[in-house]
Design an enzyme around this catalytic site. Structure first.
Site, PDB file in Angstrom:
ATOM      1  N   ARG A  39      -4.338 -10.676   8.501  1.00  0.00           N
ATOM      2  CA  ARG A  39      -4.512 -11.052   7.089  1.00  0.00           C
ATOM      3  C   ARG A  39      -4.055 -12.479   6.807  1.00  0.00           C
ATOM      4  O   ARG A  39      -4.395 -13.047   5.774  1.00  0.00           O
ATOM      5  CB  ARG A  39      -3.756 -10.075   6.180  1.00  0.00           C
ATOM      6  CG  ARG A  39      -2.284  -9.952   6.490  1.00  0.00           C
ATOM      7  CD  ARG A  39      -1.623  -8.867   5.674  1.00  0.00           C
ATOM      8  NE  ARG A  39      -0.267  -8.625   6.117  1.00  0.00           N
ATOM      9  CZ  ARG A  39       0.718  -8.265   5.316  1.00  0.00           C
ATOM     10  NH1 ARG A  39       0.487  -8.118   4.038  1.00  0.00           N
ATOM     11  NH2 ARG A  39       1.920  -8.038   5.789  1.00  0.00           N
ATOM     12  N   ARG A  40      -3.314 -13.071   7.718  1.00  0.00           N
ATOM     13  CA  ARG A  40      -2.850 -14.449   7.524  1.00  0.00           C
ATOM     14  C   ARG A  40      -3.876 -15.472   7.993  1.00  0.00           C
ATOM     15  O   ARG A  40      -3.686 -16.667   7.813  1.00  0.00           O
ATOM     16  CB  ARG A  40      -1.532 -14.659   8.272  1.00  0.00           C
ATOM     17  CG  ARG A  40      -0.371 -13.837   7.737  1.00  0.00           C
ATOM     18  CD  ARG A  40       0.785 -13.823   8.694  1.00  0.00           C
ATOM     19  NE  ARG A  40       0.423 -13.175   9.951  1.00  0.00           N
ATOM     20  CZ  ARG A  40       1.278 -12.952  10.940  1.00  0.00           C
ATOM     21  NH1 ARG A  40       2.530 -13.345  10.823  1.00  0.00           N
ATOM     22  NH2 ARG A  40       0.882 -12.348  12.054  1.00  0.00           N
ATOM     23  N   GLY A 115       5.528   6.415  20.184  1.00  0.00           N
ATOM     24  CA  GLY A 115       6.195   6.721  21.436  1.00  0.00           C
ATOM     25  C   GLY A 115       7.118   5.598  21.858  1.00  0.00           C
ATOM     26  O   GLY A 115       7.267   4.590  21.157  1.00  0.00           O
ATOM     27  N   SER A 119       6.641  -3.395  23.500  1.00  0.00           N
ATOM     28  CA  SER A 119       5.431  -4.185  23.737  1.00  0.00           C
ATOM     29  C   SER A 119       5.549  -5.102  24.948  1.00  0.00           C
ATOM     30  O   SER A 119       4.604  -5.227  25.739  1.00  0.00           O
ATOM     31  CB  SER A 119       5.106  -5.020  22.489  1.00  0.00           C
ATOM     32  OG  SER A 119       4.866  -4.193  21.382  1.00  0.00           O
ATOM     33  N   LYS A 170      14.261   6.713  14.323  1.00  0.00           N
ATOM     34  CA  LYS A 170      15.085   6.228  15.440  1.00  0.00           C
ATOM     35  C   LYS A 170      15.458   4.767  15.282  1.00  0.00           C
ATOM     36  O   LYS A 170      16.443   4.308  15.876  1.00  0.00           O
ATOM     37  CB  LYS A 170      14.383   6.485  16.769  1.00  0.00           C
ATOM     38  CG  LYS A 170      12.993   5.880  16.908  1.00  0.00           C
ATOM     39  CD  LYS A 170      12.964   4.419  17.299  1.00  0.00           C
ATOM     40  CE  LYS A 170      11.556   3.870  17.196  1.00  0.00           C
ATOM     41  NZ  LYS A 170      11.473   2.422  17.480  1.00  0.00           N
ATOM     42  N   ASN A 235      15.523  -3.680  16.572  1.00  0.00           N
ATOM     43  CA  ASN A 235      16.534  -2.959  15.802  1.00  0.00           C
ATOM     44  C   ASN A 235      17.877  -2.956  16.524  1.00  0.00           C
ATOM     45  O   ASN A 235      18.928  -3.125  15.903  1.00  0.00           O
ATOM     46  CB  ASN A 235      16.051  -1.534  15.536  1.00  0.00           C
ATOM     47  CG  ASN A 235      14.815  -1.518  14.653  1.00  0.00           C
ATOM     48  OD1 ASN A 235      14.892  -1.748  13.461  1.00  0.00           O
ATOM     49  ND2 ASN A 235      13.657  -1.266  15.246  1.00  0.00           N
ATOM     50  N   GLU A 260      12.102  -2.969  11.603  1.00  0.00           N
ATOM     51  CA  GLU A 260      11.793  -2.033  10.521  1.00  0.00           C
ATOM     52  C   GLU A 260      12.992  -1.185  10.105  1.00  0.00           C
ATOM     53  O   GLU A 260      13.081  -0.738   8.969  1.00  0.00           O
ATOM     54  CB  GLU A 260      10.634  -1.119  10.930  1.00  0.00           C
ATOM     55  CG  GLU A 260       9.293  -1.825  11.090  1.00  0.00           C
ATOM     56  CD  GLU A 260       8.661  -2.216   9.763  1.00  0.00           C
ATOM     57  OE1 GLU A 260       9.287  -2.005   8.710  1.00  0.00           O
ATOM     58  OE2 GLU A 260       7.526  -2.753   9.793  1.00  0.00           O
TER      59      GLU A 260
END
Length: 310
Positions: A39-40, A115, A119, A170, A235, A260
């Site tokens: 979208r950018r 899962g 990445s 998690k 995280n 997140e």
């Protein structure tokens, strides 16, 4: 070597971040025609969507609702399979990404992909496994066969909510484990955090309608272990930075992509309050993120809580 049993398809991927780009590589390796929309950038969404059999959403949680609305305005044929690959919670309506997509496209086949998938490891060609979950088994199998390879094994599940919540919840526990490691609290403390964190995930998930046993699989325990044991996890990096005494703003500025769990924690606390669910670890992470406590004070409160059965 290709292991999918489907003919080449056109797959549209929304989101060009780390996960979206990785999914694009996986799909291309299986011989599919892939188009990625960001979208950018000045890309024609209608052109990207045209002729697609599978539409994968890998945008950040903040982008799910506006992107779903843009796709709804453009329109897609009823047979297109929607795949939600985002791990987060909507802070306003307390919805999961798949629930937002489901509300925008109530008659569309909808699949959740989740899962233990870091990445960077997948892009290196290292083996990984994940789950594709849907109430529509046919749709889940189509996605499974489209993306599975000798390096990326996919299982199906009929519990999309449980699979999705495992990947979402998690992230908060991973922040706690990062703090634990930064404080050098040892293996025993880390094991306790991961185990009791899983118990929190199961309590929240089962209260919201997910099957408890789903959290013992790849999308729950598997994702929890990967996220809590790897410095590649954003995280975990947030928790480690906070445990070192650094301000949250500085930690987030140094991380590539979105952690997140930072935005999920307050939503889980709100959900827990509404449903009277015990989430002590998540509550302490939330306080820490808000600057309302210190890592050592949070640990003390967790250890000094009223004794109870496991």
């Amino acid at each position: 070597m290709k292991t999918n049993t489907t003919s080449p398809q056109k797959i549209a991927i929304l989101g060009a971040g780390a996960w979206g780009s990785t999914l694009a590589l996986l799909a291309q390796a299986q011989g599919h025609r892939v188009q990625v929309w960001d979208r950018r950038k000045d890309l024609d969404l209608k052109e990207v969507l045209q002729g697609s059999q599978i539409l994968i959403s890998a945008v950040s949680m903040a982008g799910v609702r506006p992107v779903a609305e843009v796709v709804r305005q453009v329109g897609i044929p009823p047979q297109v399979i929607l795949v939600s690959a985002t791990k987060g919670l909507d802070p306003l309506q307390l919805l999961t990404p798949a629930q937002i997509w489901g509300a925008a496209f109530p008659n569309q086949p909808l699949v959740v992909l989740s899962g233990p998938n870091l990445s960077a490891e997948i892009r290196q060609g290292l083996p990984a496994a994940a789950v594709v979950a849907s109430r529509d088994l046919w749709a889940a199998v189509q996605v499974q066969h489209a993306l599975a390879s000798e390096r990326f094994r996919l299982y199906t599940s009929s519990d999309p909510l449980g699979v999705e919540l495992g990947g979402i919840l998690k992230n908060v526990i991973a922040i706690a484990v990062g703090v634990c490691d930064a404080l050098h609290l040892g293996t025993n403390a880390r094991a306790a955090l991961v185990t009791r964190g899983l118990a929190e995930m199961i309590r929240v998930g089962s209260r919201l309608g997910a099957r408890p046993e789903t959290f013992n699989g790849l999308s729950g325990l598997g994702d929890l272990l990967a996220t809590c044991h790897s410095p590649l996890s954003r995280n975990y990096q947030v928790g480690y930075g906070l445990g070192q005494g650094r301000p949250l703003s500085q930690v987030l500025a140094e991380i590539e992509g979105t952690a997140e769990g930072v935005y999920t924690a307050p939503v889980v606390v709100k959900i827990a309050a509404q449903h009277n669910i015990r989430v002590p670890i998540t509550q302490e992470v939330h306080r820490l993120l808000q600057g309302q406590t210190t890592p050592t004070a949070a640990l003390a409160r967790l250890m000094e809580r009223q004794l109870t059965s496991e």
